[in-house]
Design a protein around this motif. Structure first.
Motif, PDB file in Angstrom:
ATOM      1  N   LEU A 145       0.831  -1.210   0.000  1.00 22.03           N
ATOM      2  CA  LEU A 145       0.000   0.000   0.000  1.00 22.03           C
ATOM      3  C   LEU A 145       0.863   1.255   0.000  1.00 22.03           C
ATOM      4  CD1 LEU A 145      -2.737   1.457   0.223  1.00 22.03           C
ATOM      5  CD2 LEU A 145      -2.569   1.193   2.709  1.00 22.03           C
ATOM      6  N   ASN A 146       1.888   1.294   0.851  1.00 20.88           N
ATOM      7  CA  ASN A 146       2.781   2.467   0.911  1.00 20.88           C
ATOM      8  C   ASN A 146       3.516   2.674  -0.404  1.00 20.88           C
ATOM      9  OD1 ASN A 146       2.127   3.225   3.532  1.00 20.88           O
ATOM     10  ND2 ASN A 146       3.637   1.854   4.440  1.00 20.88           N
ATOM     11  N   ALA A 147       3.980   1.560  -1.000  1.00 20.63           N
ATOM     12  CA  ALA A 147       4.672   1.663  -2.290  1.00 20.63           C
ATOM     13  C   ALA A 147       3.717   2.183  -3.366  1.00 20.63           C
ATOM     14  CB  ALA A 147       5.233   0.302  -2.688  1.00 20.63           C
ATOM     15  N   TYR A 148       2.474   1.713  -3.324  1.00 18.83           N
ATOM     16  CA  TYR A 148       1.439   2.153  -4.270  1.00 18.83           C
ATOM     17  C   TYR A 148       1.183   3.652  -4.128  1.00 18.83           C
ATOM     18  CZ  TYR A 148      -3.230   2.218  -6.494  1.00 18.83           C
ATOM     19  OH  TYR A 148      -4.316   2.492  -7.286  1.00 18.83           O
ATOM     20  N   LEU A 149       1.007   4.110  -2.892  1.00 17.84           N
ATOM     21  CA  LEU A 149       0.735   5.532  -2.648  1.00 17.84           C
ATOM     22  C   LEU A 149       1.934   6.403  -3.017  1.00 17.84           C
ATOM     23  CD1 LEU A 149      -1.209   5.331   0.744  1.00 17.84           C
ATOM     24  CD2 LEU A 149      -2.153   5.615  -1.554  1.00 17.84           C
ATOM     25  N   ASN A 150       3.137   5.911  -2.760  1.00 17.18           N
ATOM     26  CA  ASN A 150       4.350   6.668  -3.142  1.00 17.18           C
ATOM     27  C   ASN A 150       4.433   6.817  -4.657  1.00 17.18           C
ATOM     28  OD1 ASN A 150       5.163   7.027  -0.504  1.00 17.18           O
ATOM     29  ND2 ASN A 150       6.491   5.226  -0.476  1.00 17.18           N
ATOM     30  N   SER A 151       4.109   5.737  -5.384  1.00 14.03           N
ATOM     31  CA  SER A 151       4.121   5.793  -6.854  1.00 14.03           C
ATOM     32  C   SER A 151       3.094   6.788  -7.364  1.00 14.03           C
ATOM     33  CB  SER A 151       3.820   4.411  -7.442  1.00 14.03           C
ATOM     34  OG  SER A 151       4.770   3.482  -7.040  1.00 14.03           O
ATOM     35  N   LEU A 152       1.907   6.741  -6.763  1.00 13.63           N
ATOM     36  CA  LEU A 152       0.864   7.693  -7.160  1.00 13.63           C
ATOM     37  C   LEU A 152       1.287   9.135  -6.883  1.00 13.63           C
ATOM     38  CD1 LEU A 152      -2.359   5.861  -5.895  1.00 13.63           C
ATOM     39  CD2 LEU A 152      -1.786   6.366  -8.269  1.00 13.63           C
ATOM     40  N   THR A 153       1.970   9.353  -5.754  1.00  9.89           N
ATOM     41  CA  THR A 153       2.429  10.703  -5.401  1.00  9.89           C
ATOM     42  C   THR A 153       3.392  11.241  -6.453  1.00  9.89           C
ATOM     43  OG1 THR A 153       2.179  10.234  -3.037  1.00  9.89           O
ATOM     44  CG2 THR A 153       3.591  12.085  -3.641  1.00  9.89           C
ATOM     45  N   PHE A 174      -7.447  10.821  -4.274  1.00  8.96           N
ATOM     46  CA  PHE A 174      -7.458   9.375  -3.987  1.00  8.96           C
ATOM     47  C   PHE A 174      -6.487   9.047  -2.851  1.00  8.96           C
ATOM     48  CE2 PHE A 174      -5.639   5.143  -4.707  1.00  8.96           C
ATOM     49  CZ  PHE A 174      -6.789   4.345  -4.697  1.00  8.96           C
ATOM     50  N   ILE A 175      -5.291   9.666  -2.874  1.00 11.27           N
ATOM     51  CA  ILE A 175      -4.291   9.431  -1.824  1.00 11.27           C
ATOM     52  C   ILE A 175      -4.850   9.833  -0.455  1.00 11.27           C
ATOM     53  CG2 ILE A 175      -2.040  10.216  -0.926  1.00 11.27           C
ATOM     54  CD1 ILE A 175      -1.153  10.392  -3.921  1.00 11.27           C
ATOM     55  N   LEU A 176      -5.568  10.961  -0.421  1.00  9.43           N
ATOM     56  CA  LEU A 176      -6.127  11.439   0.854  1.00  9.43           C
ATOM     57  C   LEU A 176      -7.187  10.500   1.419  1.00  9.43           C
ATOM     58  CD1 LEU A 176      -6.390  15.316   0.423  1.00  9.43           C
ATOM     59  CD2 LEU A 176      -4.688  14.004   1.687  1.00  9.43           C
ATOM     60  N   LYS A 177      -7.827   9.700   0.556  1.00 10.06           N
ATOM     61  CA  LYS A 177      -8.795   8.716   1.056  1.00 10.06           C
ATOM     62  C   LYS A 177      -8.112   7.658   1.917  1.00 10.06           C
ATOM     63  CE  LYS A 177     -12.119   9.219  -2.727  1.00 10.06           C
ATOM     64  NZ  LYS A 177     -12.689   8.565  -3.937  1.00 10.06           N
ATOM     65  N   TYR A 178      -6.853   7.346   1.567  1.00  2.94           N
ATOM     66  CA  TYR A 178      -6.079   6.366   2.338  1.00  2.94           C
ATOM     67  C   TYR A 178      -5.351   7.015   3.515  1.00  2.94           C
ATOM     68  CZ  TYR A 178      -6.737   2.499  -0.935  1.00  2.94           C
ATOM     69  OH  TYR A 178      -7.278   1.485  -1.678  1.00  2.94           O
ATOM     70  N   ASN A 179      -4.929   8.278   3.289  1.00  2.00           N
ATOM     71  CA  ASN A 179      -4.169   8.976   4.337  1.00  2.00           C
ATOM     72  C   ASN A 179      -4.561  10.457   4.319  1.00  2.00           C
ATOM     73  OD1 ASN A 179      -2.388  10.047   6.157  1.00  2.00           O
ATOM     74  ND2 ASN A 179      -0.526   9.482   5.044  1.00  2.00           N
ATOM     75  N   TYR A 181      -3.856  12.712   6.249  1.00  3.85           N
ATOM     76  CA  TYR A 181      -2.834  13.617   6.792  1.00  3.85           C
ATOM     77  C   TYR A 181      -1.609  13.732   5.879  1.00  3.85           C
ATOM     78  CZ  TYR A 181      -5.743  12.566  10.841  1.00  3.85           C
ATOM     79  OH  TYR A 181      -6.808  12.389  11.675  1.00  3.85           O
ATOM     80  N   ASN A 182      -1.740  13.306   4.635  1.00  3.88           N
ATOM     81  CA  ASN A 182      -0.615  13.346   3.698  1.00  3.88           C
ATOM     82  C   ASN A 182      -0.340  14.792   3.288  1.00  3.88           C
ATOM     83  OD1 ASN A 182       0.916  13.266   1.180  1.00  3.88           O
ATOM     84  ND2 ASN A 182       0.574  11.056   1.243  1.00  3.88           N
ATOM     85  N   THR A 183       0.740  15.365   3.838  1.00  4.07           N
ATOM     86  CA  THR A 183       1.048  16.794   3.625  1.00  4.07           C
ATOM     87  C   THR A 183       1.329  17.106   2.159  1.00  4.07           C
ATOM     88  OG1 THR A 183       2.078  16.742   5.805  1.00  4.07           O
ATOM     89  CG2 THR A 183       2.496  18.672   4.477  1.00  4.07           C
ATOM     90  N   VAL A 184       2.034  16.204   1.474  1.00  5.87           N
ATOM     91  CA  VAL A 184       2.367  16.442   0.064  1.00  5.87           C
ATOM     92  C   VAL A 184       1.095  16.533  -0.769  1.00  5.87           C
ATOM     93  CG1 VAL A 184       3.537  15.486  -1.970  1.00  5.87           C
ATOM     94  CG2 VAL A 184       4.630  15.328   0.276  1.00  5.87           C
ATOM     95  N   ALA A 185       0.136  15.644  -0.504  1.00  5.97           N
ATOM     96  CA  ALA A 185      -1.134  15.668  -1.247  1.00  5.97           C
ATOM     97  C   ALA A 185      -1.872  16.979  -1.009  1.00  5.97           C
ATOM     98  CB  ALA A 185      -1.996  14.479  -0.833  1.00  5.97           C
ATOM     99  N   HIS A 186      -1.941  17.423   0.237  1.00  7.52           N
ATOM    100  CA  HIS A 186      -2.608  18.701   0.552  1.00  7.52           C
ATOM    101  C   HIS A 186      -1.905  19.871  -0.144  1.00  7.52           C
ATOM    102  CE1 HIS A 186      -5.722  17.581   3.409  1.00  7.52           C
ATOM    103  NE2 HIS A 186      -4.870  16.773   4.034  1.00  7.52           N
ATOM    104  N   LEU A 187      -0.568  19.849  -0.130  1.00 12.09           N
ATOM    105  CA  LEU A 187       0.211  20.943  -0.719  1.00 12.09           C
ATOM    106  C   LEU A 187      -0.059  21.061  -2.217  1.00 12.09           C
ATOM    107  CD1 LEU A 187       2.425  23.089  -0.358  1.00 12.09           C
ATOM    108  CD2 LEU A 187       4.117  21.307  -0.765  1.00 12.09           C
TER     109      LEU A 187
END
Length: 610
Positions: A145-153, A174-179, A181-187
């Motif tokens: 899951l973490n590798a998937y989210l990192n790739s998407l980021t 989509f990333i925010l649905k899993y996390n 608090y993901n600062t990069v996604a919010h930024l």
């Protein structure tokens, strides 16, 4: 060795492996394979042991042999792909992991590693697809899951800079649905919604990031721009005043988004956020392309991220827009130096020196450029000597002096300057290569070894130089070290049969007949009628105590490799050793028919009769 004994030993090896005693497990598996090569699982588990012990190249060798024995084994391709991934050969890791998932479409971990292999190659869409499949099979695996989210980021960021804003928004939401608090996604969502002219949403995401890093002037400037877009001028003015305090400036920053963008560009550049600097500067250039200052900032940002071609183009724009600013000429010169575009650099330096003949920076580089462009040797040497006297010990100048002395056929003087260069810059490639060449020509083997080792410590992936080192090691009988160096090349040059055979010879010289046997058997598969390889295989088997196996191999070989006296002599000697005198006589007589002058055959016959 009896099948029962092999089975018991294999169980013992598996037990040691489960207990993570990989060294002992490898010893037991090697014992099995030294007695028989007809037990494929031992090759698989021995390869896995070597991988766990960090001997990746040997693991690859064993796992490749296993996949030859078991071409339908998805698990074999999985572990082989894993080892290639660890070795940094992402092309082959992808190839074998794709085979693993083809043979077993429900192999979730193979999809996970395949995703990682694609990610290493920056093939983000393929990585995302593979990680998604892995997650569907193993939905609770947090690593996948973490590798998937990192790739998407990473992919989402790439889409942002390519200005595919809507696609990028989908990914980050989509990333925010899993996390959440993901600062990069919010930024990035803050920037995306600002570009899509949705200031309310942009502000929501930006305020979340500011709650974590409240005093970042770049983020505050973004907030002021969004507030102006939203029409909230009073709050924007408060934000601008706060930014003035953060930047420690009394200057009137204005309330124009364009003015704020210019400040933002400078702040981002100072923060070394070069991609963002380029993004916002190019945004302003679209309104007016003739802005030399912006071109110079973009050029310097590109130079810092290593894109020298784009840096050159923007510095040329800056120079053309304002030829009076000397810093633009310096910037262009620096980029041309890094691009090794020496002819073009010489022209640029001529322009600078025409404007100011005493420009010390231009004179320094002019001397170096003369050395690079093949100018008159004496003139070049004179310029370099002047600059060395002026600047003192300088690695670039001293190395160039060494090169000039080499061109003048003065290797001793050249070597002295290269040695001085290395004292200041031990990683100077030109100096090390020159010293390797000089010591080889003068026959100074100890020095040649020293320079080669120093060079390969800094440039371990230079295969041609590594091959020179191997050649010297073989010449001086250092077979163990030669084997290590060859093993580092083979994952790259996977089909280099000559190199593989050289490795087998090194193993034999070191008494490692088991690993030598594996290589010879691989080579024999590609060239089954080679008498030389058949003899090498039988020799290794004999050394490992598998004499009966060696006899069966040579008997089989003699049926299709006709009238090879060397093979027949070896077979005759083996029959004699196992006291099968009748067969020994038959084979040795055959040798006398094939090679009537073979004294070895007659000597063998006399031994049998006696």
């Amino acid at each position: 060795m009896k099948k029962d004994n092999i089975t018991e030993l294999f169980k013992k090896a598996l037990g040691k492996g489960k207990a993570r005693d990989y060294k002992k497990s490898a010893e037991i598996l090697t014992e099995i394979l030294s007695r028989t090569d007809n037990f494929p699982p031992a090759f698989l588990y021995l390869g896995r042991c070597y991988h766990s012990l960090g001997d990746i190249n040997r693991a690859i060798q064993l796992l490749k042999y296993y996949t030859h024995l078991k071409p339908g084994s998805g698990i074999g391709y999985f572990f082989l792909g894993r080892s290639y991934l660890a070795a940094g050969n992402f092309r082959l890791s992808t190839y074998y992991l794709k085979k693993a998932v083809y043979l077993n479409p429900q192999f979730g971990y193979a999809y996970g590693l395949l995703g990682l292999s694609y990610l290493k190659q920056k093939r983000y869409t393929h990585a995302i697809t593979s990680f998604k499949k892995a997650l569907n099979i193993n939905p609770g695996d947090l690593r996948i899951l973490n590798a998937y989210l990192n790739s998407l980021t990473v992919y989402g960021i790439k889409l942002f800079y390519k200005r595919y804003y809507n696609d990028s928004v989908e990914i980050f939401e989509f990333i925010l649905k899993y996390n959440a608090y993901n600062t990069v996604a919010h930024l990035y969502l803050a920037s995306l919604y600002r570009e899509l002219e949705k200031p309310e949403k942009a502000l929501k995401h930006l305020d979340y990031v500011l709650s974590i890093t409240p005093i970042d002037p770049a983020l505050r400037l973004n907030r002021a721009i969004i507030l102006i877009m939203k029409g909230n001028i009073q709050e924007a003015i408060k934000e601008i005043k706060y930014i003035s305090v953060l930047l420690n400036t009394n200057a009137n920053m204005g309330q124009n988004p364009e003015e704020l963008y210019r400040i933002l560009i400078n702040v981002l550049f100072e923060q070394k956020k070069y991609h963002e600097t380029i993004y916002y500067a190019e945004k302003l250039l679209k309104k007016n392309y003739h802005q030399s200052h912006l071109h110079s900032i973009i050029a310097e940002a590109y130079r810092n991220i290593g894109d020298f071609k784009k840096a050159r183009n923007h510095f040329i724009r800056a120079v053309n827009d304002n030829r009076k600013i000397i810093e633009y000429h310096y910037g262009l010169s620096m980029v041309l130096w890094q691009m090794k575009a020496y002819k073009e650099l010489q022209k640029e330096l001529d322009i600078i020196l025409y404007k100011n003949p005493k420009d010390e920076i231009a004179r320094y580089y002019y001397a170096l450029v003369l050395a690079k462009t093949g100018a008159d040797k004496t003139t070049t040497l004179s310029h370099l000597q002047v600059e060395v006297k002026k600047h003192g010990p300088d690695p670039e100048l001293m190395c160039s002096l060494g090169t000039q002395y080499l061109k003048l056929d003065l290797p001793e003087l050249a070597a002295g300057w290269f040695e001085r260069t290395l004292k200041l810059d031990p990683a100077c490639k030109e100096a090390l290569l020159s010293l390797i060449s000089i010591s080889a020509k003068t026959g100074e083997t100890i020095k040649q070894f020293s320079y080669l080792q120093q060079y390969l410590k800094v440039f371990p992936n230079d295969i041609p130089v590594k091959k020179k080192y191997i050649k010297l090691l073989l010449k001086t009988g250092r077979y163990g070290e030669a084997a290590k160096q060859i093993m580092e090349i083979l994952p790259i040059e996977t089909e280099n049969m000559k190199l593989k055979e050289t490795l087998a010879v090194c193993y034999r010289k070191e008494g490692n007949f088991f690993d030598a046997l594996l290589i010879y058997m691989e080579l024999l598969r590609k060239n089954p009628k080679s008498g030389r390889l058949l003899q090498a295989v039988s020799f290794c088997k004999i050394q490992l105590g598998a004499t009966e196996d060696a006899i069966r191999l040579l008997e089989k070989a003699s049926s299709f490799v006709k009238n090879n006296s060397t093979l027949l002599l070896t077979l005759g000697a083996l029959y004699y050793r196992t006291q099968n005198y009748e067969e020994a006589l038959r084979v040795l007589r055959k040798v006398t028919e094939v090679s009537p002058r073979s004294w070895q055959a007659y000597e063998g016959l006399s031994r049998v009769y006696n």
